[in-house]
Design a protein around this motif. Structure first.
Motif, PDB file in Angstrom:
ATOM      1  N   LYS A 182       0.844  -1.194   0.000  1.00 49.81           N
ATOM      2  CA  LYS A 182       0.000   0.000   0.000  1.00 49.81           C
ATOM      3  C   LYS A 182       0.880   1.245   0.000  1.00 49.81           C
ATOM      4  N   GLU A 183       0.806   2.029  -1.073  1.00 45.31           N
ATOM      5  CA  GLU A 183       1.578   3.262  -1.153  1.00 45.31           C
ATOM      6  C   GLU A 183       0.840   4.401  -0.448  1.00 45.31           C
ATOM      7  N   TYR A 184      -0.435   4.542  -0.736  1.00 42.75           N
ATOM      8  CA  TYR A 184      -1.252   5.519  -0.013  1.00 42.75           C
ATOM      9  C   TYR A 184      -2.725   5.264  -0.289  1.00 42.75           C
ATOM     10  N   GLU A 185      -3.579   5.767   0.588  1.00 39.32           N
ATOM     11  CA  GLU A 185      -5.021   5.715   0.367  1.00 39.32           C
ATOM     12  C   GLU A 185      -5.567   7.129   0.322  1.00 39.32           C
ATOM     13  N   GLY A 186      -6.774   7.270  -0.202  1.00 37.35           N
ATOM     14  CA  GLY A 186      -7.322   8.608  -0.312  1.00 37.35           C
ATOM     15  C   GLY A 186      -8.767   8.637  -0.726  1.00 37.35           C
ATOM     16  N   LEU A 187      -9.116   9.726  -1.397  1.00 31.48           N
ATOM     17  CA  LEU A 187     -10.483   9.976  -1.827  1.00 31.48           C
ATOM     18  C   LEU A 187     -10.484  10.096  -3.350  1.00 31.48           C
ATOM     19  N   ILE A 201      -8.966  10.674 -10.206  1.00 33.76           N
ATOM     20  CA  ILE A 201      -7.665  10.464  -9.587  1.00 33.76           C
ATOM     21  C   ILE A 201      -7.846  10.183  -8.101  1.00 33.76           C
ATOM     22  N   CYS A 202      -6.863   9.512  -7.528  1.00 29.08           N
ATOM     23  CA  CYS A 202      -6.896   9.171  -6.098  1.00 29.08           C
ATOM     24  C   CYS A 202      -6.084  10.216  -5.341  1.00 29.08           C
ATOM     25  N   VAL A 203      -6.771  11.096  -4.629  1.00 34.39           N
ATOM     26  CA  VAL A 203      -6.118  12.177  -3.883  1.00 34.39           C
ATOM     27  C   VAL A 203      -5.864  11.705  -2.450  1.00 34.39           C
ATOM     28  N   ASP A 204      -4.652  11.893  -1.987  1.00 38.36           N
ATOM     29  CA  ASP A 204      -4.226  11.396  -0.677  1.00 38.36           C
ATOM     30  C   ASP A 204      -5.175  11.833   0.434  1.00 38.36           C
ATOM     31  N   ALA A 205      -5.377  10.946   1.404  1.00 40.15           N
ATOM     32  CA  ALA A 205      -6.317  11.202   2.496  1.00 40.15           C
ATOM     33  C   ALA A 205      -5.869  12.350   3.403  1.00 40.15           C
ATOM     34  N   ASN A 206      -4.597  12.702   3.340  1.00 37.92           N
ATOM     35  CA  ASN A 206      -4.077  13.852   4.095  1.00 37.92           C
ATOM     36  C   ASN A 206      -3.501  14.855   3.099  1.00 37.92           C
TER      37      ASN A 206
END
Length: 249
Positions: A182-187, A201-206
């Protein structure tokens, strides 16, 4: 490096380790290789080499591990100007894309470097042009970290995942399949429903934004994506924002 080669490297290393340990390996075509693991491995990585002149197991293994360690895959971390510990930073930038009000805009998002090289061609003059606009988060009303970046200019980072060969963005998930990193999760984000469409696109959760950039400008606007349960079936919930995760292997 593609997945076929990546898998082959792992298989070969296992075969060599098995041979070093004195284990037995039943090569299916034992009429050709006669059960010789080293010869089998050598012919996989050196097609046409023929029989004989096989290097030592350590030599083969070291070369394969060198190839494996030098493999990589590149992905964009949308919404951040840094990379996870699993990856090296290639460059940082600003998210940009087409203006959703204009039908001639490009659909795909771009990570524009913070230090561009100026073109010496067609700097001015008449003629038609295509336009690229900076991105802003449109996240008013949120109580998460996204509320802190509303109307802010969106940033990005291009990252190189070490020792990996494939990357994948999975919508509506927060975790990766087994054996993936897992590199990163987001919205999941994209253009507003009433605008011309854009890439999801997957924008980082932070998320982060360009400093002092909260002016409300019309450009490439990023809105959270909601699922619509007609016809998207259960267990999706109508009106709920969709998560996302970026994975490598």
């Amino acid at each position: 490096m593609n997945m076929t080669f990546f898998s082959t490297v792992i298989l070969i290393c296992c075969l060599i380790s098995l041979s070093d340990a004195g284990g037995k390996f039943n090569i299916e075509d034992n009429g050709e290789y006669g059960g010789n693991v080293e010869q089998y491995v050598w012919n996989i990585i050196s097609p046409g080499a023929g029989f004989g002149n096989v290097p030592s197991n350590k030599c083969i293994r070291d070369k394969l591990l060198e190839l494996l360690n030098n493999s990589s895959t590149v992905y964009t971390r949308w919404g951040r100007n840094d990379c996870p510990d699993t990856s090296d930073l290639v460059f940082t930038g600003y998210i940009a894309g087409g203006n959703g009000c204009y039908k001639g805009a490009g659909k795909n998002a771009q990570c524009m470097p913070t230090t561009p090289d100026k073109s010496d061609r067609l700097q001015s003059g008449s003629g038609s042009r295509a336009y690229l606009y900076g991105a802003e988060y449109e996240t008013a009303g949120y109580v998460s970290a996204f509320a802190q970046v509303n109307n802010g200019d969106a940033v990005c980072a291009v990252c190189r995942a070490r020792g990996k060969s494939t990357n994948l963005m999975i919508p509506a998930k927060r975790n990766c399949p087994s054996d993936w990193t897992k590199e990163y999760e987001g919205l999941l984000m994209g253009s507003k429903s009433t605008y011309y469409g854009s890439e999801y696109i997957c924008v980082d959760a932070n998320p982060e934004m360009r400093q002092s950039s909260t002016g409300n400008n019309i450009g490439f606007l990023l809105y959270p994506i909601e699922g619509k349960t007609s016809p998207l079936p259960s267990p999706y919930i109508n009106g709920y924002e969709l998560s996302c995760v970026v994975c490598t292997v």
